[in-house]
Design an enzyme around this catalytic site. Sequence first.
Site, short mmCIF file in Angstrom:
data_model
loop_
_atom_site.label_atom_id
_atom_site.label_comp_id
_atom_site.label_asym_id
_atom_site.label_seq_id
_atom_site.Cartn_x
_atom_site.Cartn_y
_atom_site.Cartn_z
CG ASP A 135 -0.48 0.04 2.71
OD1 ASP A 135 1.31 0.14 2.47
OD2 ASP A 135 -0.85 -0.02 3.96
CG ASP A 190 -5.36 6.72 -0.65
OD1 ASP A 190 -5.07 6.45 -0.42
OD2 ASP A 190 -6.64 5.30 -0.31
CG ASP A 205 -6.19 -5.94 2.43
OD1 ASP A 205 -5.92 -5.93 2.83
OD2 ASP A 205 -6.70 -4.77 1.57
CB CYS A 230 -8.63 -29.15 7.16
SG CYS A 230 -7.29 -27.78 6.45
CG HIS A 269 -6.94 -24.17 11.62
ND1 HIS A 269 -7.21 -25.80 10.61
CD2 HIS A 269 -8.10 -23.79 11.67
CE1 HIS A 269 -8.10 -26.01 10.27
NE2 HIS A 269 -8.85 -24.38 11.13
#
Length: 416
Positions: free
Chosen positions: A132, A205, A325, A364, A395
Amino acid sequence: MRAIFAARWSFQRTLVTRIIPDPWALPPCPSTFPAYEPKPFFRFEIIHRSRRSSARIGRLHTPHGTVETPAFVAVGTNAALKMVDQRRADEAGLELLFCNTYHLLLQPGPEIVTQAGGLHRFMQRSRPIMTDSGGFQVFSLAHGSVFDELNMKTRKRGSPNLLLAVSENGPVFRSYRDGRKIELTPEKSVQAQKMLGADIIIPLDELPPYHIDRDALYQSVLLSHRWEARSLREHLHDMRQQAMYAVIHGGIDLELRRKSVEYLTALPFDGIAIGGSLGKDREELLALLAFLDTLLPKDRPVHLLGIADEESIRRAVPYGIDTFDSCYPTRAGRHGTLLTRQHGRIQIKSRKWERVFEPVDTTCEGFVSQNHTLAYLHHLWRAHEPLAAALLTLHNIKYMCDVMREIRTRILADEL
């Protein structure tokens, strides 16, 4: 004579001096910029568009590899994922990482990162990185987040106000590390990101608070447009195989958002990021995204800044958002929360898990679920072992990558 006026963020009760010669000045005309041309080093490929919504499956092609979208983007603030090694994150499926220019500007400094060969070599990451501008941290550290504002949270008594002034040149602030005064101009922000060497960079910005009158918000949008135009010019002088995304502003004011989209999409940016105040709750966010969905170009990637909890992602994807994000999933892990399909959110400190000698999540295939039980993780947490936070964080990264894979599958089947 320069016009000088002061803006007081009411919820913080701090004074930020604004020195703006003409707060209503328009940004440069788009005709003064070259037309957008696809880059050989950066390309957004759309694989499939849903028949039910604006959701799409895509691929971001960058100099450091491909990102399958929609994608979760983890935040590695200081060029590191807290508690997690890069290789483990790669194995979990993390393809794009977000690093913060503000923090890297203060420590170790862009010059040192450049001497190390850029962020990828410095942190030994082979996959794509996004940085950024530093603006978000400058303004949020000064007047807090929307959450802070809505909950009337203020800085602790006696703590310094890091943001000293805002001028046409850029914000002036003090380093939280050593107190030195720094001016962050659009050009300096871009130059720092050039030295860091990320694949995707962001123009400077301003981040105004949620509660702000319309004239002040409009002036902030115009200032952001002027800064973004300057950032883009600096970027175009020396692209260095980097893509730059515009940042759409306007708070929850739909007309200002429309003006922001119209101006910034007329400039040769490679993608679009949605920033600024995104609403007081998820419903305001989604209403804003629904409005922007009708305006944003369909051939450029769209990134939602700072939002990546699971429910928001699932509800935002149908509005054409490609990347998200947030530090939430990793922060949750460090604070003892596991995200699972099988059990929902798990507070691992609970005695409920003390004798559960089963994998974290049988659905998973990640490292943690394949190798550790809930009872063991509970023990580590109760024993204050640092390994607990590391395993929970790893995890949660795997969980978010799996969520995005499931979402892409559903888009392909036109279910979203």
